[in-house]
Design a protein around this motif. Sequence first.
Motif, PDB file in Angstrom:
ATOM      1  N   GLU A 163     -88.688  27.328 -77.250  1.00  0.00           N
ATOM      2  CA  GLU A 163     -88.186  25.592 -77.597  1.00  0.00           C
ATOM      3  C   GLU A 163     -88.066  24.573 -76.649  1.00  0.00           C
ATOM      4  OE1 GLU A 163     -83.791  27.335 -76.528  1.00  0.00           O
ATOM      5  OE2 GLU A 163     -84.755  27.460 -78.912  1.00  0.00           O
ATOM      6  N   GLU A 164     -87.533  25.351 -75.262  1.00  0.00           N
ATOM      7  CA  GLU A 164     -87.296  23.852 -74.170  1.00  0.00           C
ATOM      8  C   GLU A 164     -88.504  24.014 -73.730  1.00  0.00           C
ATOM      9  OE1 GLU A 164     -86.952  26.284 -71.312  1.00  0.00           O
ATOM     10  OE2 GLU A 164     -84.618  26.757 -71.505  1.00  0.00           O
ATOM     11  N   LYS A 165     -90.496  23.403 -74.383  1.00  0.00           N
ATOM     12  CA  LYS A 165     -91.258  22.781 -73.717  1.00  0.00           C
ATOM     13  C   LYS A 165     -91.065  21.894 -75.120  1.00  0.00           C
ATOM     14  CE  LYS A 165     -96.256  24.004 -74.354  1.00  0.00           C
ATOM     15  NZ  LYS A 165     -97.109  23.267 -75.257  1.00  0.00           N
ATOM     16  N   TYR A 166     -91.444  22.366 -76.215  1.00  0.00           N
ATOM     17  CA  TYR A 166     -90.902  21.572 -77.180  1.00  0.00           C
ATOM     18  C   TYR A 166     -90.226  20.531 -76.937  1.00  0.00           C
ATOM     19  CZ  TYR A 166     -89.637  19.781 -82.018  1.00  0.00           C
ATOM     20  OH  TYR A 166     -89.439  18.706 -83.026  1.00  0.00           O
ATOM     21  N   ALA A 167     -88.789  20.848 -76.437  1.00  0.00           N
ATOM     22  CA  ALA A 167     -87.161  19.744 -76.797  1.00  0.00           C
ATOM     23  C   ALA A 167     -88.693  18.327 -75.719  1.00  0.00           C
ATOM     24  CB  ALA A 167     -86.491  19.950 -76.114  1.00  0.00           C
ATOM     25  N   TRP A 168     -88.855  18.794 -74.535  1.00  0.00           N
ATOM     26  CA  TRP A 168     -88.950  17.992 -73.582  1.00  0.00           C
ATOM     27  C   TRP A 168     -91.031  17.498 -73.618  1.00  0.00           C
ATOM     28  CZ3 TRP A 168     -86.431  16.200 -69.760  1.00  0.00           C
ATOM     29  CH2 TRP A 168     -88.010  15.672 -69.128  1.00  0.00           C
ATOM     30  N   GLU A 169     -91.328  18.040 -74.974  1.00  0.00           N
ATOM     31  CA  GLU A 169     -91.950  17.435 -75.268  1.00  0.00           C
ATOM     32  C   GLU A 169     -91.878  16.026 -76.494  1.00  0.00           C
ATOM     33  OE1 GLU A 169     -94.746  19.585 -77.023  1.00  0.00           O
ATOM     34  OE2 GLU A 169     -96.286  20.268 -74.928  1.00  0.00           O
ATOM     35  N   GLN A 170     -91.170  16.028 -77.003  1.00  0.00           N
ATOM     36  CA  GLN A 170     -90.441  15.378 -77.842  1.00  0.00           C
ATOM     37  C   GLN A 170     -89.572  14.569 -77.551  1.00  0.00           C
ATOM     38  OE1 GLN A 170     -90.889  15.365 -81.408  1.00  0.00           O
ATOM     39  NE2 GLN A 170     -92.082  16.495 -81.051  1.00  0.00           N
ATOM     40  N   THR A 171     -88.526  14.724 -75.738  1.00  0.00           N
ATOM     41  CA  THR A 171     -88.079  13.875 -75.268  1.00  0.00           C
ATOM     42  C   THR A 171     -88.914  12.638 -74.697  1.00  0.00           C
ATOM     43  OG1 THR A 171     -86.068  15.599 -75.049  1.00  0.00           O
ATOM     44  CG2 THR A 171     -86.395  13.551 -73.808  1.00  0.00           C
ATOM     45  N   THR A 172     -89.726  13.621 -74.140  1.00  0.00           N
ATOM     46  CA  THR A 172     -90.891  12.608 -74.071  1.00  0.00           C
ATOM     47  C   THR A 172     -91.104  11.453 -74.512  1.00  0.00           C
ATOM     48  OG1 THR A 172     -91.834  14.393 -71.655  1.00  0.00           O
ATOM     49  CG2 THR A 172     -93.075  12.084 -72.003  1.00  0.00           C
ATOM     50  N   SER A 209     -83.583  13.072 -60.323  1.00  0.00           N
ATOM     51  CA  SER A 209     -83.548  14.142 -61.424  1.00  0.00           C
ATOM     52  C   SER A 209     -84.895  13.723 -62.855  1.00  0.00           C
ATOM     53  CB  SER A 209     -82.167  13.586 -62.050  1.00  0.00           C
ATOM     54  OG  SER A 209     -82.657  12.239 -62.684  1.00  0.00           O
ATOM     55  N   LYS A 210     -85.182  15.021 -62.846  1.00  0.00           N
ATOM     56  CA  LYS A 210     -86.406  15.271 -63.394  1.00  0.00           C
ATOM     57  C   LYS A 210     -86.412  14.228 -64.460  1.00  0.00           C
ATOM     58  CE  LYS A 210     -88.415  18.756 -67.300  1.00  0.00           C
ATOM     59  NZ  LYS A 210     -88.375  20.176 -67.591  1.00  0.00           N
TER      60      LYS A 210
END
Length: 612
Positions: A163-172, A209-210
């Motif tokens: 889920e974290e990888k998915y969420a970051w990809e979507q956010t990007t 920050s990231k």
Amino acid sequence: MVNFQDSKLLKFANEAINLTNVENENANMPEGVFTAKLTRMSGEISKEYAKSYLLPEKHLKMHEEGWIYIHDFSSYAVGMQNCMFIDIGNILSRPIFTTNGTMRPPQSIRSALQVTAVVLQCQSNAQFGGIAINAFDFHMATFIRKSYEKHIKVANRYSIPNEEKYAWEQTTEETKQACEAFLHNLNHLESRAGNQLPFVSINYGCDTSKEGRLFIECLLEATMEGIGEQKTTPIFPIQIWQYRKEEGKIINEDLFRRANECSIKRVYPNYVNTHQEVYDIKDEEGNIVPDLIPATMGCRTRLGKNLHGSNGKSGRGNLSPVTMNLPKFAMETSSWEEFSKMVMEMAYTGIDMMECRLRWQRKQLMGSAPFMYKNKIWKHEQEYNEKAKIGEVLYSGTLALGFIGLAEALLILEGKHHGESETSQAKALKLISDLHQFCDVESERRRLNISLYATPAESLCHTFAKKLQEQYGRVKGIFDKEFITNSYHVPVWHEINYVDKIAIEAPYHQHCTGGSITYVELRSEISKTPHLYKNLVEGAMEEGVYYFATNIQKDRCLSCNHEGLFDDLKCKKCGSKDIITLRRVTGYITGAYHKVFNNGKKDEVRNRVKHY
């Protein structure tokens, strides 16, 4: 039939309507469109009102005879102020009041950048100058986190693995699209009279920050990509990288290198030096306070110390500038000592002129700018009341005492300008240092934030040149061009390399606390050696330049996409005249200088020499 010669106002109106006196005072406003004609005519009436009812006779004389210029005189009568920084993070954290209701606080990076564009457009109608945002990366990082949290919830709801990888990809992806939309909005939504785009500047580069880094990366990528079907360079917002070193290393150095590549291709970002400020930008724990990070506006406006509250940039701005005509002072004196004495006397008068205007600005009602005062964009404590006077709210702003033509003054009195004589440089620096001290003394005495301003003079360089020629003739080597030199700059026609130009101009930045810039002209070959560009920017920062920019003349044919330098204003490959001609005006750029620059700026472009 009306004889237009019988009335000055009717004569001007006739010229404005029939385009027989196109001045191109603002490269961001084409004077042939309906609203520009209307704006010019109403502005002329506003000027006459100010002359008749608001200005003391001495101040009017100074302005009309060309001693001291009152900027944006057409806005004087209505009591508008110049430019400002807005605290976009604070504004987006609460409901925003507009004429037709309220906007809810955004909950994602996409909506945050959409609302930011709306805020900038609404605010642009409440003032006559530019709008800037400090630490934009810090502000937008908050909304990137909100987007990430939103995508995490989606992943949980649908049991999406990793889920974290998915969420970051979507956010990007969302951040990329939001940045693209932001650039398109600011380059297409003409919200000021005269088909003008909001004059917007954004400062960024220090958030490690990231989320902050993601925003910077996506903004640079969107800028590099260009806008529209033809991938043109975005003119706004003016982007400014906040250069900073910690423990000998450049903050976000990898992104700084990317910013350099973007500057080479798209002219922006410019660079502001966060080490050149008079106050500490960290809190007691050693953390950077975003609002205290040194920042600037596109053309060069800078906010310094505040005698009436926080030194932070946001929620305050420049109230109104005036500019002293140094070449005229030189023509009216016989020695550098006599000239220096006149400069200090005129400086006192210039500050009087701004204080007089401030008294009128303070008398205006909050209802004159409801968006600004209802939303506390200009920060204040009192409750909004449309019939209440603005009053002491404006005391946090600055009054900028400007100057122009230092080089010409030196040529008149010393025979050589500061770019070709160490003696001239020493005398000039002493004069500007004394002016800086004078502004500081008057700030304390009057309890006003008074700063020394290295005037950009987009139109004034030509206005003063014409007046000086009328008064003294076309003096060879001094008044024989259609412009005079901006502020303390080494003349654009002087053959000098970028190292020497930076070294000569750098010391002036510490004295011009109301705004300053140094820029150099580069050949397009710099694109083949980006590491040299990085060294150039770092060198300027280490030398003490507060605000630095480069101008790489690069024309592009929209018919065949060929790039080069088209001196005859047509493509060298296919002969098309459908071309983009990117040139820097002062701190900002335009894509059709041959159409929108005034005659002074066109002549300046013709005289510019390369520094590398």
